[in-house]
Design a protein around this motif. Sequence first.
Motif, PDB file in Angstrom:
ATOM      1  N   VAL A  83       0.866  -1.174   0.000  1.00 32.61           N
ATOM      2  CA  VAL A  83       0.000   0.000   0.000  1.00 32.61           C
ATOM      3  C   VAL A  83       0.902   1.222   0.000  1.00 32.61           C
ATOM      4  CG1 VAL A  83      -1.876   1.195   1.162  1.00 32.61           C
ATOM      5  CG2 VAL A  83      -1.649  -1.290   1.422  1.00 32.61           C
ATOM      6  N   THR A  84       0.737   2.080  -1.004  1.00 34.05           N
ATOM      7  CA  THR A  84       1.529   3.303  -1.058  1.00 34.05           C
ATOM      8  C   THR A  84       0.611   4.508  -1.232  1.00 34.05           C
ATOM      9  OG1 THR A  84       1.898   3.060  -3.434  1.00 34.05           O
ATOM     10  CG2 THR A  84       3.596   2.179  -1.989  1.00 34.05           C
ATOM     11  N   VAL A  85       1.105   5.628  -0.741  1.00 30.38           N
ATOM     12  CA  VAL A  85       0.390   6.904  -0.853  1.00 30.38           C
ATOM     13  C   VAL A  85       1.395   7.983  -1.231  1.00 30.38           C
ATOM     14  CG1 VAL A  85      -1.397   6.279   0.832  1.00 30.38           C
ATOM     15  CG2 VAL A  85       0.669   7.458   1.600  1.00 30.38           C
ATOM     16  N   PRO A  86       0.919   9.089  -1.800  1.00 27.02           N
ATOM     17  CA  PRO A  86       1.831  10.205  -2.075  1.00 27.02           C
ATOM     18  C   PRO A  86       2.232  10.895  -0.771  1.00 27.02           C
ATOM     19  CG  PRO A  86      -0.411  10.746  -2.742  1.00 27.02           C
ATOM     20  CD  PRO A  86      -0.428   9.327  -2.288  1.00 27.02           C
ATOM     21  N   PRO A  87       3.272  11.700  -0.806  1.00 28.52           N
ATOM     22  CA  PRO A  87       3.750  12.369   0.405  1.00 28.52           C
ATOM     23  C   PRO A  87       2.682  13.192   1.134  1.00 28.52           C
ATOM     24  CG  PRO A  87       5.326  12.672  -1.370  1.00 28.52           C
ATOM     25  CD  PRO A  87       4.117  11.995  -1.970  1.00 28.52           C
ATOM     26  N   THR A  88       1.728  13.699   0.413  1.00 25.48           N
ATOM     27  CA  THR A  88       0.683  14.525   1.037  1.00 25.48           C
ATOM     28  C   THR A  88      -0.367  13.711   1.774  1.00 25.48           C
ATOM     29  OG1 THR A  88      -0.595  14.502  -1.015  1.00 25.48           O
ATOM     30  CG2 THR A  88       0.918  16.378  -0.668  1.00 25.48           C
ATOM     31  N   GLN A  89      -0.331  12.383   1.646  1.00 24.36           N
ATOM     32  CA  GLN A  89      -1.364  11.528   2.249  1.00 24.36           C
ATOM     33  C   GLN A  89      -0.798  10.539   3.281  1.00 24.36           C
ATOM     34  OE1 GLN A  89      -4.462  12.099   1.873  1.00 24.36           O
ATOM     35  NE2 GLN A  89      -4.334  13.536   0.195  1.00 24.36           N
ATOM     36  N   THR A  90       0.363  10.823   3.841  1.00 25.31           N
ATOM     37  CA  THR A  90       0.947   9.893   4.807  1.00 25.31           C
ATOM     38  C   THR A  90       0.084   9.754   6.061  1.00 25.31           C
ATOM     39  OG1 THR A  90       2.377  11.618   5.719  1.00 25.31           O
ATOM     40  CG2 THR A  90       3.307  10.203   3.978  1.00 25.31           C
ATOM     41  N   ALA A  91      -0.647  10.781   6.434  1.00 27.43           N
ATOM     42  CA  ALA A  91      -1.532  10.679   7.610  1.00 27.43           C
ATOM     43  C   ALA A  91      -2.621   9.632   7.376  1.00 27.43           C
ATOM     44  CB  ALA A  91      -2.147  12.036   7.933  1.00 27.43           C
ATOM     45  N   VAL A  92      -3.057   9.479   6.136  1.00 22.07           N
ATOM     46  CA  VAL A  92      -4.071   8.469   5.826  1.00 22.07           C
ATOM     47  C   VAL A  92      -3.471   7.068   5.987  1.00 22.07           C
ATOM     48  CG1 VAL A  92      -5.658   7.588   4.076  1.00 22.07           C
ATOM     49  CG2 VAL A  92      -5.261  10.045   4.283  1.00 22.07           C
ATOM     50  N   LEU A  93      -2.245   6.896   5.522  1.00 22.97           N
ATOM     51  CA  LEU A  93      -1.587   5.606   5.705  1.00 22.97           C
ATOM     52  C   LEU A  93      -1.344   5.337   7.190  1.00 22.97           C
ATOM     53  CD1 LEU A  93      -0.629   3.168   4.124  1.00 22.97           C
ATOM     54  CD2 LEU A  93       1.651   4.230   4.010  1.00 22.97           C
ATOM     55  N   ASP A  94      -1.041   6.379   7.944  1.00 23.08           N
ATOM     56  CA  ASP A  94      -0.926   6.237   9.403  1.00 23.08           C
ATOM     57  C   ASP A  94      -2.244   5.707   9.989  1.00 23.08           C
ATOM     58  OD1 ASP A  94       1.646   7.321   9.278  1.00 23.08           O
ATOM     59  OD2 ASP A  94       1.009   9.310   9.963  1.00 23.08           O
ATOM     60  N   GLY A  95      -3.348   6.250   9.505  1.00 23.91           N
ATOM     61  CA  GLY A  95      -4.665   5.808   9.974  1.00 23.91           C
ATOM     62  C   GLY A  95      -4.930   4.347   9.655  1.00 23.91           C
ATOM     63  N   LEU A  96      -4.576   3.941   8.442  1.00 27.04           N
ATOM     64  CA  LEU A  96      -4.743   2.543   8.049  1.00 27.04           C
ATOM     65  C   LEU A  96      -3.845   1.639   8.897  1.00 27.04           C
ATOM     66  CD1 LEU A  96      -5.997   0.430   6.150  1.00 27.04           C
ATOM     67  CD2 LEU A  96      -4.118   0.898   4.561  1.00 27.04           C
ATOM     68  N   ALA A  97      -2.601   2.028   9.058  1.00 28.16           N
ATOM     69  CA  ALA A  97      -1.655   1.237   9.859  1.00 28.16           C
ATOM     70  C   ALA A  97      -2.115   1.153  11.310  1.00 28.16           C
ATOM     71  CB  ALA A  97      -0.264   1.822   9.773  1.00 28.16           C
ATOM     72  N   GLY A  98      -2.783   2.176  11.776  1.00 33.34           N
ATOM     73  CA  GLY A  98      -3.299   2.178  13.136  1.00 33.34           C
ATOM     74  C   GLY A  98      -4.424   1.184  13.356  1.00 33.34           C
ATOM     75  N   ARG A  99      -5.008   0.680  12.294  1.00 33.64           N
ATOM     76  CA  ARG A  99      -6.080  -0.328  12.381  1.00 33.64           C
ATOM     77  C   ARG A  99      -5.518  -1.743  12.507  1.00 33.64           C
ATOM     78  NH1 ARG A  99      -9.970   2.086  14.066  1.00 33.64           N
ATOM     79  NH2 ARG A  99     -11.084   0.169  13.714  1.00 33.64           N
ATOM     80  N   LEU A 100      -4.230  -1.916  12.286  1.00 33.12           N
ATOM     81  CA  LEU A 100      -3.626  -3.246  12.323  1.00 33.12           C
ATOM     82  C   LEU A 100      -3.647  -3.814  13.743  1.00 33.12           C
ATOM     83  CD1 LEU A 100      -0.548  -2.476  10.068  1.00 33.12           C
ATOM     84  CD2 LEU A 100      -2.555  -3.843   9.439  1.00 33.12           C
ATOM     85  N   PRO A 101      -3.914  -5.115  13.869  1.00 32.37           N
ATOM     86  CA  PRO A 101      -3.875  -5.742  15.194  1.00 32.37           C
ATOM     87  C   PRO A 101      -2.466  -5.644  15.776  1.00 32.37           C
ATOM     88  CG  PRO A 101      -4.776  -7.259  13.553  1.00 32.37           C
ATOM     89  CD  PRO A 101      -4.265  -6.064  12.822  1.00 32.37           C
TER      90      PRO A 101
END
Length: 102
Positions: A83-101
């Motif tokens: 899963v990759t995102v552009p530099p302006t969307q790293t907070a969204v990837l943080d949110g997704l990663a925060g859902r991981l068990p």
Amino acid sequence: MDETWAPEACTLPTAERPFREAEFDGLFARHLRRADRVDARTLDLTLNPESRTTVEDLTARETECCSFFTFTLTGTSELYLRVTVPPTQTAVLDGLAGRLPR
């Protein structure tokens, strides 16, 4: 729902966002074998091979509403989802990663 998870660029109706979040939670709970945060823009997931159809469907629908995501699915005996995102969307990837068990 955490606002960093669904940015303004997301076109999914607000009422549907908790359901999408629950789909990711279910995928992670049932099929996640390993997760590696490669860098601020990249998350690598290893999933059970039985999840292929679910992963393909979920990532296709997520790309429709959040087109900045890039999902790359490879493998057969184990599935690898990058899963990759552009530099302006790293907070969204943080949110997704925060859902991981944990």
